[in-house]
Design a protein around this motif. Structure first.
Motif, short mmCIF file in Angstrom:
data_model
loop_
_atom_site.label_atom_id
_atom_site.label_comp_id
_atom_site.label_asym_id
_atom_site.label_seq_id
_atom_site.Cartn_x
_atom_site.Cartn_y
_atom_site.Cartn_z
N ASP A 8 -29.42 6.52 12.72
CA ASP A 8 -28.64 5.61 13.56
C ASP A 8 -28.84 4.17 13.11
O ASP A 8 -29.75 3.85 12.34
N TRP A 9 -27.96 3.29 13.61
CA TRP A 9 -28.08 1.87 13.31
C TRP A 9 -29.51 1.39 13.58
O TRP A 9 -30.14 1.76 14.57
N GLY A 10 -30.01 0.55 12.68
CA GLY A 10 -31.27 -0.13 12.92
C GLY A 10 -32.51 0.72 12.84
O GLY A 10 -33.58 0.29 13.30
N THR A 11 -32.43 1.90 12.24
CA THR A 11 -33.64 2.73 12.07
C THR A 11 -34.71 1.93 11.33
O THR A 11 -34.43 1.28 10.32
N GLU A 12 -35.95 1.97 11.85
CA GLU A 12 -37.05 1.17 11.30
C GLU A 12 -38.03 2.03 10.52
O GLU A 12 -37.91 3.25 10.45
N ASP A 13 -39.04 1.36 9.97
CA ASP A 13 -39.95 1.99 9.02
C ASP A 13 -40.61 3.27 9.53
O ASP A 13 -40.60 4.29 8.83
N MET A 14 -41.22 3.21 10.69
CA MET A 14 -42.04 4.34 11.13
C MET A 14 -41.22 5.62 11.24
O MET A 14 -41.58 6.66 10.67
N GLU A 15 -40.10 5.54 11.95
CA GLU A 15 -39.24 6.73 12.10
C GLU A 15 -38.70 7.18 10.74
O GLU A 15 -38.71 8.37 10.42
N TYR A 16 -38.27 6.21 9.95
CA TYR A 16 -37.66 6.53 8.65
C TYR A 16 -38.65 7.22 7.72
O TYR A 16 -38.36 8.28 7.15
N LEU A 17 -39.83 6.65 7.58
CA LEU A 17 -40.80 7.20 6.64
C LEU A 17 -41.32 8.56 7.09
O LEU A 17 -41.58 9.45 6.26
N GLN A 18 -41.45 8.74 8.39
CA GLN A 18 -41.85 10.06 8.89
C GLN A 18 -40.81 11.11 8.52
O GLN A 18 -41.15 12.22 8.08
N LYS A 19 -39.54 10.76 8.68
CA LYS A 19 -38.47 11.72 8.35
C LYS A 19 -38.39 11.97 6.85
O LYS A 19 -38.19 13.11 6.41
N VAL A 20 -38.53 10.92 6.06
CA VAL A 20 -38.50 11.09 4.61
C VAL A 20 -39.61 12.02 4.15
O VAL A 20 -39.38 12.95 3.36
N GLU A 21 -40.81 11.79 4.63
CA GLU A 21 -41.94 12.63 4.19
C GLU A 21 -41.79 14.06 4.68
O GLU A 21 -41.97 15.02 3.92
N LEU A 22 -41.44 14.22 5.95
CA LEU A 22 -41.28 15.56 6.51
C LEU A 22 -40.23 16.36 5.75
O LEU A 22 -40.46 17.51 5.35
N HIS A 23 -39.08 15.75 5.52
CA HIS A 23 -37.97 16.50 4.94
C HIS A 23 -38.07 16.64 3.42
O HIS A 23 -37.61 17.64 2.86
N SER A 24 -38.66 15.68 2.75
CA SER A 24 -38.85 15.86 1.30
C SER A 24 -39.87 16.97 1.04
O SER A 24 -39.67 17.80 0.14
N GLU A 25 -40.93 17.00 1.83
CA GLU A 25 -41.90 18.10 1.69
C GLU A 25 -41.22 19.43 2.02
O GLU A 25 -41.41 20.43 1.31
N GLY A 26 -40.43 19.45 3.08
CA GLY A 26 -39.75 20.67 3.46
C GLY A 26 -38.78 21.15 2.40
O GLY A 26 -38.71 22.35 2.09
#
Length: 366
Positions: A237-255
């Motif tokens: 969504d608009w304005g997504t910030e570091d913490m949420e973004y990096l958690q999702k990147v790590e979770l889904h790249s590992e997955g």
């Protein structure tokens, strides 16, 4: 890392200069001064910094990480190279200045003779495309490679858009499938702020290619048909910030990498996720971008999977510095460079939460 084919590749492949041998003294960092687009100031009519690639190299030289002698000089993709993916009809359409003006979103180009458009706009993009193809082979040979340009993820075999005239990601993968023994599966991790609808359309029915795409759901291109190709879709969504973004990147790249182990990762590392970007609409800090790139390289290196990085979109003047800083961090972490090792140690990149929210704009984007 791979059994290398000659420049003709497998039976039926055309002759190409893009798979020529590279001296072992060179780092697998691909660039050419031809990448940069400068012509009567017309490049300033699009928010994209058409000289950012040269600035990245300047900063890396300034930090004494590279010299001209260790850079792999990119070569322009020939028509025969482009026809590996593109239709002849599409390439012929690029001979019309109106078509190029539409793709690049620089309207005054339609008034220029096409020979000038070819020389000043399309040749730089063809050279970046050649650089991505070259970097694909280098990644297989060396374990990693970075094309300082490329990442034209809105272009498919028969349609360009969003400043993307050539499908360099698709081309790099198709070249590897055709020419390098042992490459049977590829994973695209697309972390540009925009959906990568070009390569998605190209690989819609190709089970050899796994696509993970993390993008702002509210912006260009919103290509519902292409989304069918995404195996792991993360809509922000608009304005997504570091913490949420990096958690999702790590979770889904590992997955993604646990779900299917590819023979190569193509990492589309757009910096238009940066807070304040006029087109991306996200709010990621410079430190967040550096950390993001580290997460992806660490996941690849830990598994021993070759990785090719392209730089894609990014519409602020400071993005060149951030790209350079990220590459330097990858080197400090032991994830790239001659001494790079698999499973390098823990990260030391601090995270800073960014709070401002970017708004949309009339332009589409890489």
């Amino acid at each position: 890392m791979s059994k290398k084919e000659d420049s003709r590749g497998k039976k039926g492949s055309h002759q190409t200069e893009l798979y020529a041998e590279v001296p072992s003294t060179c780092l697998p960092i691909v660039y050419s001064p031809e990448y940069n687009i400068t012509f009567m100031g017309l490049e300033k009519l699009h928010p994209f910094d058409a000289g950012k690639w040269g600035k990245v190299i300047h900063f890396l030289k300034e930090e004494q990480f590279i010299t001209d002698e260790v850079i792999v000089l990119a070569r322009e993709a020939s028509e025969a190279d482009l026809l590996v993916v593109h239709t002849a009809r599409y390439l012929n359409r690029l001979k019309w200045s109106l078509v190029v003006a539409t793709i690049t979103e620089i309207p005054p180009l339609l008034f220029l003779p096409n020979f000038l458009v070819q020389r000043k706009v399309l040749k730089p993009l063809r050279t970046q495309t050649g650089g991505t193809i070259m970097a694909g082979k280098l990644a297989m040979d060396r374990g990693w490679a970075i094309n300082v340009g490329g990442g034209f993820h809105h272009c498919s075999s028969d349609k360009g858009g969003g400043f993307c005239a050539y499908a360099d990601i698709t081309l790099a993968i198709k070249f590897l499938f055709e020419r390098v023994e042992g490459v049977a599966r590829a994973t695209i991790i697309d972390l540009d702020a925009h959906q990568g609808n070009g390569h998605e359309r190209d690989f819609l029915e190709d089970r050899r290619v796994y696509i993970m795409d993390v993008y702002n759901r509210h912006i260009y291109p919103g290509d519902g048909y292409a989304k069918r190709a995404i195996k792991r879709k993360v809509e922000l969504d608009w304005g997504t910030e570091d913490m949420e973004y990096l958690q999702k990147v790590e979770l889904h790249s590992e997955g993604a990498l646990n779900e299917v182990r590819p023979d190569i990762i193509i990492y589309n590392a757009g910096t238009d996720i940066l807070d304040g970007d006029p087109l991306g609409g996200l709010a990621i800090s410079p430190q967040g971008i550096i950390k993001r790139d580290e997460i992806i390289f660490r996941a690849a290196r830990r598994r021993g999977i070759p990785i090719l990085m392209v730089t894609s979109g990014g519409y602020q003047k400071k993005t060149a510095r951030i790209i350079a800083d990220s590459i330097l961090n990858l080197h400090r972490q032991g994830l790239i460079g001659e001494e790079a090792v698999e499973g390098a140690g823990p990260s030391h990149v601090p995270l800073m939460m960014s709070k401002s929210v970017s708004s949309g704009a009339m332009f589409s984007a890489i």
